[in-house]
Design a protein around this motif. Sequence first.
Motif, PDB file in Angstrom:
ATOM      1  N   PRO A   7      -2.926   5.520  -4.766  1.00 15.59           N
ATOM      2  CA  PRO A   7      -2.228   4.107  -4.609  1.00 15.59           C
ATOM      3  C   PRO A   7      -1.454   4.520  -2.820  1.00 15.59           C
ATOM      4  N   ILE A   8      -1.667   5.593  -2.175  1.00 17.49           N
ATOM      5  CA  ILE A   8      -1.376   5.517  -1.080  1.00 17.49           C
ATOM      6  C   ILE A   8      -2.574   4.633  -0.271  1.00 17.49           C
ATOM      7  N   ARG A   9      -3.876   5.459  -1.331  1.00 15.64           N
ATOM      8  CA  ARG A   9      -5.033   5.082  -0.603  1.00 15.64           C
ATOM      9  C   ARG A   9      -4.911   3.227  -0.682  1.00 15.64           C
ATOM     10  N   SER A  10      -4.551   2.611  -1.554  1.00 10.24           N
ATOM     11  CA  SER A  10      -4.744   1.508  -2.247  1.00 10.24           C
ATOM     12  C   SER A  10      -3.945   0.648  -0.858  1.00 10.24           C
ATOM     13  N   CYS A  11      -2.786   1.097  -0.622  1.00  9.35           N
ATOM     14  CA  CYS A  11      -1.629   0.559   0.258  1.00  9.35           C
ATOM     15  C   CYS A  11      -1.910   0.526   1.976  1.00  9.35           C
ATOM     16  N   LEU A  12      -2.623   1.529   2.233  1.00  2.00           N
ATOM     17  CA  LEU A  12      -3.628   1.818   3.396  1.00  2.00           C
ATOM     18  C   LEU A  12      -4.310   0.393   3.148  1.00  2.00           C
ATOM     19  N   GLY A  13      -5.183   0.172   2.252  1.00  2.11           N
ATOM     20  CA  GLY A  13      -6.168  -0.501   2.341  1.00  2.11           C
ATOM     21  C   GLY A  13      -5.679  -2.573   2.161  1.00  2.11           C
ATOM     22  N   ARG A  14      -4.018  -2.788   1.374  1.00  2.00           N
ATOM     23  CA  ARG A  14      -4.346  -3.722   1.377  1.00  2.00           C
ATOM     24  C   ARG A  14      -2.910  -4.222   2.665  1.00  2.00           C
ATOM     25  N   TYR A  15      -1.802  -3.046   3.324  1.00  2.00           N
ATOM     26  CA  TYR A  15      -0.918  -3.803   4.418  1.00  2.00           C
ATOM     27  C   TYR A  15      -1.615  -3.079   5.688  1.00  2.00           C
ATOM     28  N   PHE A  16      -2.397  -2.544   5.574  1.00  2.00           N
ATOM     29  CA  PHE A  16      -3.251  -2.000   7.004  1.00  2.00           C
ATOM     30  C   PHE A  16      -4.338  -2.887   7.295  1.00  2.00           C
ATOM     31  N   ASP A  17      -5.219  -3.354   6.406  1.00  2.00           N
ATOM     32  CA  ASP A  17      -6.679  -3.781   6.292  1.00  2.00           C
ATOM     33  C   ASP A  17      -7.659  -2.566   6.850  1.00  2.00           C
ATOM     34  N   ILE A  18      -6.889  -1.335   6.384  1.00  2.31           N
ATOM     35  CA  ILE A  18      -8.394  -0.855   6.706  1.00  2.31           C
ATOM     36  C   ILE A  18      -9.119   0.058   5.269  1.00  2.31           C
ATOM     37  N   PRO A  19     -10.945  -0.942   5.250  1.00  2.00           N
ATOM     38  CA  PRO A  19     -11.428  -0.302   4.299  1.00  2.00           C
ATOM     39  C   PRO A  19     -10.866   1.011   3.263  1.00  2.00           C
ATOM     40  N   ALA A  38       2.389   1.902  13.494  1.00  2.00           N
ATOM     41  CA  ALA A  38       2.108   1.784  11.532  1.00  2.00           C
ATOM     42  C   ALA A  38       2.466   3.355  11.158  1.00  2.00           C
ATOM     43  N   LEU A  39       3.000   4.072  11.569  1.00  2.00           N
ATOM     44  CA  LEU A  39       3.157   5.291  10.417  1.00  2.00           C
ATOM     45  C   LEU A  39       4.564   4.541  10.175  1.00  2.00           C
ATOM     46  N   VAL A  40       5.280   4.603  11.040  1.00  2.00           N
ATOM     47  CA  VAL A  40       6.615   4.383  10.413  1.00  2.00           C
ATOM     48  C   VAL A  40       6.328   2.983   9.732  1.00  2.00           C
ATOM     49  N   GLU A  41       5.631   1.745   9.866  1.00  2.00           N
ATOM     50  CA  GLU A  41       5.266   1.213   9.098  1.00  2.00           C
ATOM     51  C   GLU A  41       5.284   2.180   7.222  1.00  2.00           C
ATOM     52  N   LEU A  42       3.665   2.418   7.442  1.00  2.00           N
ATOM     53  CA  LEU A  42       3.502   3.392   5.761  1.00  2.00           C
ATOM     54  C   LEU A  42       4.896   3.516   5.221  1.00  2.00           C
ATOM     55  N   MET A  43       5.604   4.280   6.294  1.00  2.00           N
ATOM     56  CA  MET A  43       6.251   4.786   5.388  1.00  2.00           C
ATOM     57  C   MET A  43       7.769   4.062   5.408  1.00  2.00           C
ATOM     58  N   CYS A  44       7.522   3.036   5.663  1.00  2.38           N
ATOM     59  CA  CYS A  44       8.604   1.930   5.061  1.00  2.38           C
ATOM     60  C   CYS A  44       8.167   1.625   4.084  1.00  2.38           C
ATOM     61  N   VAL A  45       6.822   1.439   3.968  1.00  5.45           N
ATOM     62  CA  VAL A  45       5.756   0.687   2.736  1.00  5.45           C
ATOM     63  C   VAL A  45       5.514   1.685   1.625  1.00  5.45           C
ATOM     64  N   LEU A  46       5.694   3.086   1.835  1.00  5.94           N
ATOM     65  CA  LEU A  46       5.072   3.872   0.308  1.00  5.94           C
ATOM     66  C   LEU A  46       7.085   3.564   0.028  1.00  5.94           C
ATOM     67  N   LYS A  47       8.279   3.871   0.349  1.00  9.01           N
ATOM     68  CA  LYS A  47       9.274   3.905  -0.204  1.00  9.01           C
ATOM     69  C   LYS A  47       9.481   1.880  -0.606  1.00  9.01           C
ATOM     70  N   ASP A  48       9.926   1.190  -0.294  1.00  7.60           N
ATOM     71  CA  ASP A  48       9.782  -0.010  -0.295  1.00  7.60           C
ATOM     72  C   ASP A  48       9.512  -0.340  -1.528  1.00  7.60           C
ATOM     73  N   ASP A  58      11.913  15.946  11.751  1.00  9.24           N
ATOM     74  CA  ASP A  58      11.584  14.973  12.280  1.00  9.24           C
ATOM     75  C   ASP A  58      10.562  14.101  12.486  1.00  9.24           C
ATOM     76  N   ASP A  59       9.179  14.817  12.761  1.00  8.12           N
ATOM     77  CA  ASP A  59       8.125  13.786  12.197  1.00  8.12           C
ATOM     78  C   ASP A  59       6.959  14.134  11.035  1.00  8.12           C
ATOM     79  N   PRO A  60       7.320  13.796  10.005  1.00  2.00           N
ATOM     80  CA  PRO A  60       6.737  13.653   8.585  1.00  2.00           C
ATOM     81  C   PRO A  60       5.356  13.781   8.883  1.00  2.00           C
ATOM     82  N   LEU A  61       4.934  12.298   9.340  1.00  4.12           N
ATOM     83  CA  LEU A  61       3.457  11.974   9.521  1.00  4.12           C
ATOM     84  C   LEU A  61       2.864  12.314  11.085  1.00  4.12           C
ATOM     85  N   SER A  62       2.035  12.475  11.153  1.00  2.00           N
ATOM     86  CA  SER A  62       1.478  12.192  12.536  1.00  2.00           C
ATOM     87  C   SER A  62       0.805  11.990  12.926  1.00  2.00           C
ATOM     88  N   LEU A  63      -0.146  11.077  13.760  1.00  2.00           N
ATOM     89  CA  LEU A  63      -1.498  11.181  14.134  1.00  2.00           C
ATOM     90  C   LEU A  63      -2.742  11.524  13.723  1.00  2.00           C
TER      91      LEU A  63
END
Length: 92
Positions: A7-19, A38-48, A58-63
Motif C-alpha cells: 500500500p505504501i509503495r502504491s502510494c508513492l507511485g500514485r502521488y509522487f509519480d515514482i515507478p 515530499a516527505l511531509v506530503e507523504l506523511m499526510c497522504v499516509l494519514k489522510d 522530530d524526524d520520523p522519516l529522513s532522506l
Amino acid sequence: MTSLYEPIRSCLGRYFDIPVETIRPESTMEDLGMDSLALVELMCVLKDDLGLRIPSGDDPLSLRTTFAEAVAAVEAAQRASESVAGSAGPAA
C-alpha cells in the motif's frame, strides 16, 4: 514483505509519480527522488488516504531512511496506536 509494504509503495507511485518497479526495500527516500517537502506530503497522504498513523518524533522519516525502514516505522506506529486503543478499555 510486510502488510503495509505494497500500500505504501502504491502510494508513492500514485502521488509522487515514482515507478513502483524502482521502489526497492534498500532504496532511500532520496534515491526515490524525494525531498524534505515530499516527505511531509507523504506523511499526510499516509494519514489522510490510508488512515495510517505516522511515526512520532522530530524526524520520523529522513532522506536517508530506506523504504523498508519507512514501512517498518509506520507499522510500529500502527502497532503502538492499536495497543494504546486496546488497553484503554470501555469508558465508564
